[in-house]
Design a protein around this motif. Structure first.
Motif, short mmCIF file in Angstrom:
data_model
loop_
_atom_site.label_atom_id
_atom_site.label_comp_id
_atom_site.label_asym_id
_atom_site.label_seq_id
_atom_site.Cartn_x
_atom_site.Cartn_y
_atom_site.Cartn_z
N TYR A 1 3.09 -9.25 -6.76
CA TYR A 1 3.39 -8.25 -5.73
C TYR A 1 2.88 -8.71 -4.37
O TYR A 1 1.94 -9.50 -4.26
N TYR B 1 -3.34 -14.81 -3.26
CA TYR B 1 -4.39 -14.69 -4.27
C TYR B 1 -3.81 -14.94 -5.65
O TYR B 1 -2.66 -14.62 -5.94
N SER C 1 0.24 -12.25 -0.90
CA SER C 1 0.67 -11.78 -2.21
C SER C 1 -0.41 -11.98 -3.27
O SER C 1 -1.42 -12.66 -3.03
N VAL C 2 -0.16 -11.38 -4.44
CA VAL C 2 -1.02 -11.58 -5.60
C VAL C 2 -0.16 -12.10 -6.74
O VAL C 2 0.85 -11.48 -7.11
N TYR D 1 4.75 -9.80 5.83
CA TYR D 1 4.98 -11.17 5.35
C TYR D 1 6.34 -11.72 5.78
O TYR D 1 6.44 -12.78 6.39
N SER E 1 -4.67 -13.93 -9.53
CA SER E 1 -5.44 -12.91 -10.25
C SER E 1 -5.30 -13.09 -11.75
O SER E 1 -4.27 -13.57 -12.25
N GLN F 1 5.19 -1.52 -9.20
CA GLN F 1 4.36 -2.07 -8.12
C GLN F 1 5.06 -3.25 -7.44
O GLN F 1 5.03 -3.38 -6.21
N THR F 2 5.71 -4.09 -8.24
CA THR F 2 6.40 -5.26 -7.70
C THR F 2 7.55 -4.85 -6.77
O THR F 2 7.64 -5.32 -5.63
N ILE G 1 1.11 -8.08 -0.70
CA ILE G 1 0.04 -7.24 -0.15
C ILE G 1 0.08 -7.20 1.38
O ILE G 1 -0.63 -6.40 1.99
N ASP G 2 0.91 -8.05 1.96
CA ASP G 2 1.06 -8.07 3.41
C ASP G 2 2.44 -7.51 3.75
O ASP G 2 3.47 -8.14 3.48
N HIS G 3 2.48 -6.31 4.34
CA HIS G 3 3.75 -5.66 4.66
C HIS G 3 4.57 -6.44 5.69
O HIS G 3 5.77 -6.25 5.80
N SER H 1 6.35 -3.09 -3.57
CA SER H 1 5.76 -4.00 -2.59
C SER H 1 6.84 -4.72 -1.78
O SER H 1 6.63 -5.07 -0.62
#
Length: 333
Positions: free
Chosen positions: A97, A125, A210-211, A103, A127, A22-23, A99-101, A26
């Motif tokens: 990761y 964020y 990001s998270v 960024y 988490s 996932q990292t 979350i904003d493509h 992203s």
């Protein structure tokens, strides 16, 4: 600043294959084209190397596996000094990761329009491990902010001031500042950010990009060793020296920052060494005193600090207070 600069997304990893796909994905999903994704595997014992083969056909991805575990900070250093070929870099931890493509595109746009910027950072964020609790980390500054303002207000942003995956650093300036040079300084990222703020303006992206995963396995949540405690002092001493030599920060402003941030931090370090590493206290205090930007004797004129210090020196009394604190805090039935 040149147009279309190259951005290096640096992913240090160790035994985190459950998050790594996932990292990396992203990072590859960013819409900015001129990137490289650098994965430095710190001698993982899981199947990280096998997992990374799924990205082998993408020329943007470079995977390296160290011959031994060289520690977190040295792995960061390896990425910056030996692998990065970009003009700017981000440290994206292997369990975080994007979350904003867009960024990086947004960051580069800011950088291209402001030649005196050395960093850009964004909201994001925070988490927990399961991802079911998300806290907003909102950056309370203007799009183009004075680095001085951010430095003077450092440690006041809640719930957390920044996360590494939310900051894009200038490569050349980071090397000039000798970033990640002390393997025991687990907070060298915070030190680098402070020193960057003292070097110019900072770009700010209000969007949540990001998270950051916070969990018991985070290295910085563990009890500090003697060497790590001594090294923490440079997180404050080094920026203080830079600020003191700067014409941007006034002596009055720096004195207030010292009282509000530097002194409480160094007092805490001294107390922790006295309590947890009593047999090494004399050596530790000597080293801290020698590297301090001013005499530490002023700390011992503070009655509260002196009392706490004397308590830590009395092992029986200190142990008793800890037991009572544990009992009355409700953690002991």
């Amino acid at each position: 600043m040149k147009k279309n600069p190259k951005v290096s997304i640096c992913i240090p990893t160790f035994n985190r294959m459950q998050y790594l796909t996932q990292t990396v994905q992203s990072a590859l999903d960013q819409d900015y084209e001129n990137i490289e994704v650098l994965v430095s595997d710190n001698f993982s014992s899981d199947n990280t190397e096998e997992l990374m083969k799924q990205f082998s056909s993408d020329p943007r991805v470079i995977y390296n596996k160290n011959n031994s575990n060289i520690g977190m900070v040295l792995n960061w250093r390896k990425l910056l000094y030996e692998m990065v070929s970009g003009d700017w870099f981000i440290l994206l931890s292997d369990d975080d990761y994007f979350i904003d493509h867009a960024y990086i595109s947004k960051a580069v746009k800011l950088l291209e329009s402001n030649i005196d910027m050395n960093a850009v950072y964004a909201s994001g964020y925070i988490s927990n491990t399961n991802g079911d609790v998300m806290k907003e980390m909102t950056i309370p500054y203007d799009e183009v902010e004075s680095g001085k303002n951010i430095f003077l207000k450092k440690y006041t942003v809640v719930p957390q001031e920044f996360t590494l995956c939310n900051i894009i650093f200038n490569v050349e300036k980071s090397k000039d500042l000798k970033a990640f040079s002390d393997l025991n300084n687990l907070y060298c990222d915070s030190q680098l950010f402070s020193e960057m703020c003292l070097s110019g303006k900072v770009g700010v992206i209000k969007d949540y990009v990001s998270v950051y995963r916070y969990h018991p396995g985070n290295l910085v949540t563990k009890k500090r060793t003697f060497e790590e405690l001594v090294a923490i002092c440079q997180v404050y001493f080094s920026p203080y020296r830079i600020a003191s030599a700067s014409s941007v920060i006034t002596s009055i402003e720096l004195a207030k920052w010292d009282v509000k941030h530097l002194r409480p931090a160094i007092k805490s370090v001294i107390l922790h060494i006295s309590a947890d590493h009593a047999d090494q206290f004399e050596d530790g205090y000597k080293r801290i005193k020698e590297s301090a930007p001013y005499s530490l004797t002023v700390y011992f004129t503070d009655p509260k600090f002196l009392l706490k210090y004397l308590i830590t020196k009395n092992r029986f009394l200190y142990s008793l207070i800890l037991k009572l604190k544990k009992k009355f805090s409700g953690s002991e039935k």
